[in-house]
Write an enzyme that holds these catalytic residues in place. Structure first.
Site: not given
Ligand code: ARG
Length: 459
Positions: A153, A274, A280, A287
């Site tokens: 979970h 970024s 970043k 992704e």
């Protein structure tokens, strides 16, 4: 090619909707291979004179060369790769080229071409998946003792080792490779010679063409031969399951590389910065692996829907098998390559992982097991006692290992000092020696077994 009974050519839009040359040109090598096998067989069977066979063979080699070197002109009015090759062949060798299409049709031709392409692609995916398994098994061996939280979970459940987590994916990929191989074995029957749908009256030798193209045997039923796209569906299913595995791992990498988790570091090679936020470091490759699973599953769904309403045998609908299949299997190939690169470069943060492994009362099960083993409590009662101790520790804001013995004994008087030995994360993982468990010895043995089985490369 088929204009004999037509007074005018196709409408502009008809040409546009009908043409597949824009995407089936990639089947040129398979198409020419199939034609070479077919014409050799026609010669050997005495159906074509040897002079024509030789001329056609030379012509096909010239066409292949023109395509390879980019000198071939793909024209939309020629509809598809089969007609494009034949038309150019006619320019090169003259009317004899027209004999190549004896005892075959574009229907058996395209089924053969697609099978050859899918077969090669499955072999490539299998080898790439093996490469990823190797990278994961190496990581597992290097991190057989690195502890981390195991989740259910997405809540800390019990500590595991990082190596154990890597090996979970090695197992998934083993099943994926099994599915690629099964699909390959089942597809390896040659449709060539089924002709349009009914077979042919020419004395062709389908065993010879099947063998020349590396198939195990010719397909047994001419209708099925030209109507079947199971091989694409099955490969896309196998690819979808593999893509889902990669997507789950990619999702974990996205979570693990967030500042809040900081479990692992991806290399510069597989992250981006970024333009506005200098701190970043985005896990773009992960992704995209996660996202591309959508294309793969979409291609499977799309083709299932194309096929489901088709009466036997061939319908032009089946031309729509190509773009999705090409795109999806290529996307998976790219994902496997990217994942392999990410895994090779991946650096776990052992201190952060160890701290996280010990948080959230991850060794509560070890405490319950100790109560069962040492005090003979039924597990359900041990679970209850442990629950009370977790509550007490949590009320004080400390870990179980920091709870004083007196407070432990308030919940269960027979608890002794010895209990503290099972509460550490290291003790917890080392004790999980059951078959398939996370103990470092198990992980080392499994990783070594995999590396041996995979060999130096490509096994
Ligand atoms: N381009 C077609 C396809 O990809 C080849 C087969 C055409 N057959 C036909 N009977 N029109 O399916």
């Amino acid at each position: 090619m088929w204009g004999g009974r037509f007074a005018s050519g196709p409408a502009e839009i008809m040409e546009e909707i009908n043409a597949s040359i824009g995407f089936d040109k990639r089947l040129a090598p398979q198409d020419i291979r199939g034609s070479l096998a077919h014409v050799a067989m026609l010669g050997a069977a005495g159906i074509l004179p040897h002079g024509d066979v030789a001329a056609i063979q030379d012509g096909l080699k010239t066409v292949a060369e023109e395509i390879e070197t980019g000198r071939f002109e793909f024209r939309r009015e020629l509809e598809d790769i089969h007609m494009a090759v034949e038309s150019r062949l006619t320019e090169i060798v003259g009317p004899a080229a027209g004999r190549l299409h004896t005892a075959r049709s574009r229907n058996d031709q395209v089924a053969t071409d697609m099978k050859l392409w899918v077969r090669d692609t499955l072999d490539g995916l299998d080898a790439q998946a093996a490469e990823l398994q190797r990278a994961l098994a190496e990581k597992a061996l290097a991190h057989a003792t690195t502890v981390m939280p195991g989740f259910t979970h997405l809540q800390s459940a019990q500590p595991v080792t990082f190596g154990h987590h890597c090996l979970a994916y090695v197992e998934m990929l083993a099943r994926d490779r099994g599915r690629f191989r099964d699909a390959r074995a089942r597809l390896n029957e040659c449709p060539l010679g089924a002709a349009a749908l009914a077979g042919t009256s020419f004395p062709i030798d389908r065993h010879a063409t099947a063998q020349a193209l590396g198939f195990d045997r010719p397909t047994a039923n001419s209708l099925d031969s030209v109507a079947d796209r199971d091989f694409a569906l099955e490969s896309l299913s196998a690819a979808s399951i593999c893509a889902v595995h990669l997507s789950r791992f990619a999702e974990e990498l996205v979570i693990w590389t967030s500042a809040q988790f900081n479990f692992v570091k991806l290399s510069d090679g597989y992250t981006t910065g970024s333009s506005i936020m200098p701190q970043k470091r985005n896990p773009d490759a992960a992704e995209l692996v996660r996202a591309k699973s959508g294309r793969v599953i979409g291609a499977l769904t799309g083709l299932l829907i194309v096929m489901k309403g088709l009466p036997l045998a061939y319908s032009k609908d089946m031309q729509e098998d190509k773009e999705g299949t090409f795109d999806a299997l290529q996307a998976l190939s790219l994902c496997l390559a990217a994942m392999t690169g990410m895994v090779r470069d991946l650096e776990p943060n052992p201190d952060i992982l160890a701290r996280a492994a010990g948080s959230g009362y991850a060794t509560a099960t070890d405490l319950a097991d100790w109560l069962v083993r040492e005090l003979g409590l039924p597990f359900r009662e041990a679970h209850h006692v442990t629950g009370r101790l977790v509550g007490a520790a949590s009320a004080k804001g400390v870990g179980l290992e920091e709870l004083p013995l007196s407070e432990m004994q308030a919940a269960e008087p027979r608890i002794t000092q010895a209990v503290y030995a099972v509460l550490g994360v290291e003790n917890s993982v080392s004790s999980r020696t059951s078959h398939g468990g996370t103990a470092p010895d198990n992980v080392r043995a499994q990783a070594t077994r995999w590396l041996d089985a995979l060999g130096a490369s490509g096994a």
